[in-house]
Enzyme design. Structure first.
Site, PDB file in Angstrom:
ATOM      1  N   ASP A  10       0.866  -1.190   0.000  1.00 54.12           N
ATOM      2  CA  ASP A  10       0.000   0.000   0.000  1.00 54.12           C
ATOM      3  C   ASP A  10       0.897   1.233   0.000  1.00 54.12           C
ATOM      4  OD1 ASP A  10      -3.115   0.744   1.577  1.00 54.12           O
ATOM      5  OD2 ASP A  10      -1.653   2.201   0.861  1.00 54.12           O
ATOM      6  N   ASP A 105      -3.637   2.351  -5.329  1.00 55.84           N
ATOM      7  CA  ASP A 105      -2.339   2.334  -4.617  1.00 55.84           C
ATOM      8  C   ASP A 105      -2.133   1.074  -3.778  1.00 55.84           C
ATOM      9  OD1 ASP A 105      -3.839   2.773  -2.238  1.00 55.84           O
ATOM     10  OD2 ASP A 105      -2.238   4.009  -1.418  1.00 55.84           O
ATOM     11  N   GLU A 106      -2.862   0.030  -4.072  1.00 55.48           N
ATOM     12  CA  GLU A 106      -2.879  -1.107  -3.151  1.00 55.48           C
ATOM     13  C   GLU A 106      -3.073  -2.430  -3.893  1.00 55.48           C
ATOM     14  OE1 GLU A 106      -5.840  -2.222   0.487  1.00 55.48           O
ATOM     15  OE2 GLU A 106      -6.109  -0.321  -0.531  1.00 55.48           O
TER      16      GLU A 106
HETATM   17  P1  TTP Z   1      -5.305   5.054   0.989  1.00 53.57           P
HETATM   18  O1  TTP Z   1      -4.285   4.004   0.706  1.00 53.57           O
HETATM   19  O2  TTP Z   1      -6.508   4.673   1.768  1.00 53.57           O
HETATM   20  O3  TTP Z   1      -4.645   6.278   1.749  1.00 53.57           O
HETATM   21  P2  TTP Z   1      -3.230   6.957   1.540  1.00 53.57           P
HETATM   22  O4  TTP Z   1      -2.398   6.208   0.571  1.00 53.57           O
HETATM   23  O5  TTP Z   1      -3.454   8.398   1.197  1.00 53.57           O
HETATM   24  O6  TTP Z   1      -2.604   6.908   2.992  1.00 53.57           O
HETATM   25  P3  TTP Z   1      -1.985   5.641   3.768  1.00 53.57           P
HETATM   26  O7  TTP Z   1      -0.545   6.009   4.015  1.00 53.57           O
HETATM   27  O8  TTP Z   1      -2.758   5.532   5.018  1.00 53.57           O
HETATM   28  O9  TTP Z   1      -2.131   4.449   2.881  1.00 53.57           O
HETATM   29  O10 TTP Z   1      -5.820   5.670  -0.372  1.00 53.57           O
HETATM   30  C1  TTP Z   1      -4.987   5.836  -1.528  1.00 53.57           C
HETATM   31  C2  TTP Z   1      -5.361   7.089  -2.281  1.00 53.57           C
HETATM   32  O11 TTP Z   1      -6.720   7.020  -2.706  1.00 53.57           O
HETATM   33  C3  TTP Z   1      -5.239   8.354  -1.469  1.00 53.57           C
HETATM   34  O12 TTP Z   1      -3.929   8.904  -1.485  1.00 53.57           O
HETATM   35  C4  TTP Z   1      -6.246   9.246  -2.100  1.00 53.57           C
HETATM   36  C5  TTP Z   1      -7.321   8.312  -2.637  1.00 53.57           C
HETATM   37  N1  TTP Z   1      -8.482   8.327  -1.743  1.00 53.57           N
HETATM   38  C6  TTP Z   1      -9.506   9.249  -2.000  1.00 53.57           C
HETATM   39  O13 TTP Z   1      -9.438   9.995  -2.979  1.00 53.57           O
HETATM   40  N2  TTP Z   1     -10.570   9.303  -1.131  1.00 53.57           N
HETATM   41  C7  TTP Z   1     -10.682   8.491  -0.026  1.00 53.57           C
HETATM   42  O14 TTP Z   1     -11.653   8.580   0.739  1.00 53.57           O
HETATM   43  C8  TTP Z   1      -9.627   7.545   0.228  1.00 53.57           C
HETATM   44  C9  TTP Z   1      -9.689   6.648   1.429  1.00 53.57           C
HETATM   45  C10 TTP Z   1      -8.567   7.507  -0.661  1.00 53.57           C
HETATM   46 MG    MG Z   2      -2.163   4.111   0.689  1.00 57.96          MG
END
Ligand code: TTP
Ligand code: MG
Length: 351
Positions: A10, A105-106
């Site tokens: 992730d 991103d995952e």
């Molecule tokens: P995530 O992997 O949930 O969050 P993140 O990568 O920003 O942070 P973390 O370090 O906790 O993993 O989501 C990936 C991307 O998806 C995030 O950067 C932006 C987008 N996203 C949105 O646009 N809206 C949302 O509600 C979420 C959860 C994510």
């Molecule tokens: Mg993330």
């Protein structure tokens, strides 16, 4: 039963990290990604400094600005995130075909059969992290375990830039202190209900009989019973078949010289040929050359030609004639016919 080797990757504060990478002056400031003009919108995400103020994904921008008045708002540029995502997923393919994309991103990777690094999943995860950083300038977090549930929990444990390994020995006990919010499928409503029944940790759930969990949570009961013990039999679902295969190389210095580029092209070609061995059953639809210039713009050219180096050189030359800018990345690849297309061909032949 042989245990699977699963890695969950992730990206860290993904959209915000891309923006920090492209504008380092943001790095020591609280940053959130969301339309700076439409203050009535919600945030996509925030960096870890902003998270200290409680600013997070899906929060209304106005609320975030109340929590953190000096929050720097950056409007999202989705094409940039998509490009970084593409690069990262391409990298995953170096290690396995069994990739389940969960979001931009995952992903889960099943590396049970990966022969690289002596099949050591921890070393593979470290290498993925290193390569992701090398090719995109971004950090990610990884979880390594023997099933999807634990790999995903693992990638979240030491964020950002974390790596967690959850081995099978004494797993029930090792995870017993985890909060039930780590259980996939436990949202706010279920969590409240579970808390009302005195269930806060995996250990609390482990003490409940399966039947009693079924009584309280219906069809989710047996899953809860398994998950709280670290049991998860779900496979990594690859979804669609591989459509293409490519090898790309980012140079330490930009190049314009045709001969140098031709040599670099050959390096990529040799590696691609090697990797194609694993896909002998596939029919090739087209060959592809990818170029990224020093301004990060990316072009590809493809033709229905045989996979030999002369043809790749021809495509490179066409592009070099069209534009003379310094080149920072070169790649070669192939696109496959889908199995259904080739299947049709065989059917036609035998008919
Ligand atoms: P995530 O992997 O949930 O969050 P993140 O990568 O920003 O942070 P973390 O370090 O906790 O993993 O989501 C990936 C991307 O998806 C995030 O950067 C932006 C987008 N996203 C949105 O646009 N809206 C949302 O509600 C979420 C959860 C994510
Ligand atoms: Mg993330």
């Amino acid at each position: 039963m042989e245990r699977k080797k699963i890695i969950h990757i992730d990206m860290d504060y993904f959209f915000a990290q891309v923006e920090e990478r492209d504008n380092p002056s943001l790095r020591d400031k609280p940053v959130a990604i969301g339309s700076a003009h439409a203050k009535r919108g919600v945030l996509c995400t925030s960096n870890y400094i902003a998270r200290k103020y409680g600013v997070k994904s899906a929060m209304p921008t106005a609320q975030a600005l109340k929590l953190c008045p000096h929050l720097v708002l950056v409007s999202p540029v989705f094409s940039k995130y998509q490009e970084a995502s593409r690069a990262v997923f391409k990298l995953f393919e170096t290690f396995t075909d069994k990739i389940q994309k969960l979001s931009i991103d995952e992903a889960y990777l099943d590396v049970t059969d990966c022969e690289l690094f002596n099949n050591d999943a921890i070393k593979i995860a470290k290498e993925i992290k290193r390569l992701v950083f090398e090719s995109t300038g971004l950090t990610c977090s990884a979880g390594v375990s023997f099933n999807k549930l634990l790999a995903k929990i693992g990638s979240d444990l030491y964020k950002p830039n974390g790596l967690a390994v959850l081995r099978s020995e004494n797993i029930e006990q090792k995870i017993s202190h985890f909060p039930i919010s780590y259980l996939r499928g436990v949202g706010k409503v279920t969590q409240k209900k579970m808390n009302d029944e005195g269930l806060y940790t995996f250990g609390d759930v482990q003490k409940r009989e399966k039947l009693s969990l079924i009584n309280s949570y219906g069809s989710f009961g047996p899953t809860l019973f398994d998950f709280c013990r670290g049991v998860d039999h779900r496979d990594v679902e690859c979804g669609t078949e591989r459509k293409s295969l490519s090898v790309e190389n980012t140079f330490a210095d930009d190049h314009t010289d045709k001969e140098v580029l031709s040599l670099k092209l050959y390096d990529c070609f040799a590696e691609m040929k090697e990797r194609l061995q694993k896909h002998k059953n596939r029919q090739i639809k087209a060959i592809v050359v990818t170029i990224r210039y020093d301004d990060f713009s990316r072009v590809t050219i493809e033709r229905a030609l045989n996979v030999d180096i002369e043809n790749y050189n021809k495509l490179l030359e066409i592009k070099l004639q069209q534009r003379q800018s310094p080149i920072r990345l070169l790649g070669v690849g192939v696109r496959f016919f889908s199995h259904s297309q080739t299947g049709q061909l065989e059917f036609d032949l035998s008919a």
